[in-house]
Design an enzyme around this catalytic site. Structure first.
Site, PDB file in Angstrom:
ATOM      1  CE  LYS A  93      -1.765   2.835   2.866  1.00  0.00           C
ATOM      2  NZ  LYS A  93      -1.838   4.068   2.033  1.00  0.00           N
ATOM      3  CD  GLU A 116      13.198   5.159   8.047  1.00  0.00           C
ATOM      4  OE1 GLU A 116      13.080   6.137   8.819  1.00  0.00           O
ATOM      5  OE2 GLU A 116      13.079   5.248   6.824  1.00  0.00           O
ATOM      6  CB  CYS A 132      13.214   9.670   7.694  1.00  0.00           C
ATOM      7  SG  CYS A 132      14.150   8.462   6.711  1.00  0.00           S
ATOM      8  CD  GLU A 184       9.842  13.461  11.657  1.00  0.00           C
ATOM      9  OE1 GLU A 184      10.645  12.958  10.847  1.00  0.00           O
ATOM     10  OE2 GLU A 184       8.837  12.860  12.075  1.00  0.00           O
TER      11      GLU A 184
END
Length: 500
Positions: free
Chosen positions: A193, A269, A303, A404
């Site tokens: 997906k 991750e 990231c 973040e």
């Protein structure tokens, strides 16, 4: 319901020109009852209409994968599977220009990045893991027994069966293939997906799979969203044997809760609030250039990007000025114009990033540069652009420093000693990556070993050997992928003991 003739003609024209991206289940493309818009972050135009997978479609995909794994793919010799993976890589390279166009249409990223990183790595992932699985060995131990005859223990690697792959929007093809390639190489079948923001290259990959002769059911693709859509249907499905996910930490936590009842293997991750440490003895120009890359690459939507930069005090002012000069020189705009930086992935994500601009102002930050939405005076104003932004003057407790943001923004702070730099860098709930800039090789080794992260670069950034472990600690993830670590996740060892 009646439509004005002009409106009806517009809808008919749109239907003729805008592609429809379908799900791929058991070797064929299938429609969906509900469609959603895939919109360009450059100018807000419609890129494609995407068929959302309902629960029945996801169930069919999982059943197809389960059947193919047991009857065909799991029984295929490793060398034959490896040949198929090489054909997939060939297929990506043969349609290179289509993949580049699709990646750019979805993300708005620069031509340079799509051509030199995203699409080449997509093909390379299949080649690397195809070759690696052919030479992967297993353990064997001889042991003594009381009767003196001995015993032999050896391990065999068993694929999980059906792997659910959920990939993000920032590096769509690269991170999808980073998971699909080792999963297939080790004998699993996949239900993938992609992010609802970036469905195009995943759909092209399904076409390549079909053309490469991948058996029906081995690779399946379902489009949709998270809760109440394809993502939740996939992660909650009892016949999905393992899940691998790259994305936001909060989403990873939600997936973990859904997967908990079946205790299936997970590889996550997740996010990062990564630090870069610049010592006074660093190659100044290299450190500035490297930090420009690590902060602003892909509009800060990687990231591994550096959102916290710590600079030794003797060079702090000079470094801030030099970084700001480089940031102001970055060109922003359409990818076809050869720009340095495109838009954020969506206007919704831009609202998050600009929200942190307001938080930073309230917290007392100094905006060295940026902090605004650029105005172009053309269709790009309907896109999702922001200026590259550099902040100073915030305490380590500030939300802007701790949370973040995932945009082209960094906060720069000074430090006075190596010990202080290490403490500042490690003062975070995340632990994905760090960059250390110094010409003292002993210091480079020493500081790198103290970084509480999954990957450290010394005098570089984003330099990746696909054989090395990749992942994070804390809110940055669970598990490791890359090289033998990927093979170990996607195929767990079972021990066989033979009494001699």
């Amino acid at each position: 319901m009646a439509f004005p003739i002009a409106s009806l003609e517009s809808e008919i024209s749109k239907a003729r020109t805008v592609p429809v991206l379908r799900n791929f289940v058991d070797g064929v493309f299938v429609e969906g009852q509900v469609r959603f818009d895939n919109v360009s972050p450059v100018d807000g135009s419609l890129v494609a209409r995407v068929c959302e997978a309902d629960a029945a479609t996801v169930d069919a995909a999982v059943k197809a994968a389960k059947r193919a794994q047991r009857e065909v793919w799991g029984r295929m010799p490793v060398a034959e599977r490896a040949k198929v993976l090489h054909r997939i890589a060939d297929g990506i390279e043969a349609r290179f220009e289509e993949f580049v166009a699709a990646e750019i249409a979805d993300t708005g990223k620069s031509q340079h990045q799509a051509r030199t990183i995203d699409i080449p790595r997509g093909a390379a992932n299949f080649r690397v893991f195809a070759d690696m699985v052919k030479v992967a060995g297993q353990e064997c131990f001889e042991m003594d027994t009381p009767d003196g005859q001995g015993a032999l223990n050896y391990s065999v690697a068993r694929p999980h069966g059906v792997v659910g792959v959920i990939s993000p929007w920032n590096l769509p093809l690269l991170l999808l293939t980073w998971k699909v390639a080792p999963a297939l190489a080790t004998g699993n079948c996949v239900v993938a997906k992609p992010s609802e923001e970036t469905p195009s290259t995943a759909t092209l990959l399904a076409e390549v799979m079909q053309g490469a002769g991948v058996p029906a059911g081995v690779f399946n693709l379902v489009h949709g969203f998270g809760p109440g859509s394809a993502g939740e249907f996939l992660t909650a499905h009892p016949d999905v044997d393992a899940i691998t996910f790259t994305g936001a930490s909060a989403t990873g936590s939600a997936i973990m809760k859904v997967a908990a009842p079946t205790v299936k293997p997970l590889s996550f991750e997740l996010g990062g609030k990564n630090a870069a440490i610049v010592f006074a003895d660093a190659d100044f120009d290299a450190a500035v250039a490297g930090t420009v890359r690590s902060v602003f690459s892909n509009c800060g939507q990687v990231c591994l990007c550096s959102e916290r930069v710590y600079v030794e005090r003797p060079i702090f002012d000079r470094f801030v000025a030099a970084l700001a000069e480089r940031a102001r020189a970055l060109t922003i705009g359409r990818p076809e114009d050869g720009v340095d930086m495109g838009p954020l992935i969506s206007r919704e994500h831009r609202e998050k990033v600009t929200g942190y601009f307001e938080i930073a102002r309230a917290e007392g930050a100094t905006f060295v540069t940026g902090g605004r939405v650029p105005v172009f005076g053309d269709e790009r104003d309907a896109g999702a652009f922001v200026e590259p932004t550099i902040l100073t003057g915030l305490p380590e407790t500030a939300r802007t420093v701790r949370e973040e943001i995932f945009g082209p923004i960094c906060h720069i702070a000074p430090f006075d000693s190596e010990e202080e730099a290490v403490a500042l860098a490690n003062d975070t709930d995340y632990g994905l990556a760090a960059a250390v800039w110094t010409q003292d090789i002993k210091r480079g080794h020493r500081v790198a070993r103290q970084m509480e992260v999954g990957i450290v670069w010394v005098n570089d950034w984003f330099l990746r050997d696909l054989r090395t472990p990749f992942g994070g600690v804390g809110l940055s993830g669970v598990g490791r992928e890359g090289g033998r670590h990927s093979l170990a996740f996607y195929a767990e060892p079972s021990n066989i003991c033979i009494k001699l």
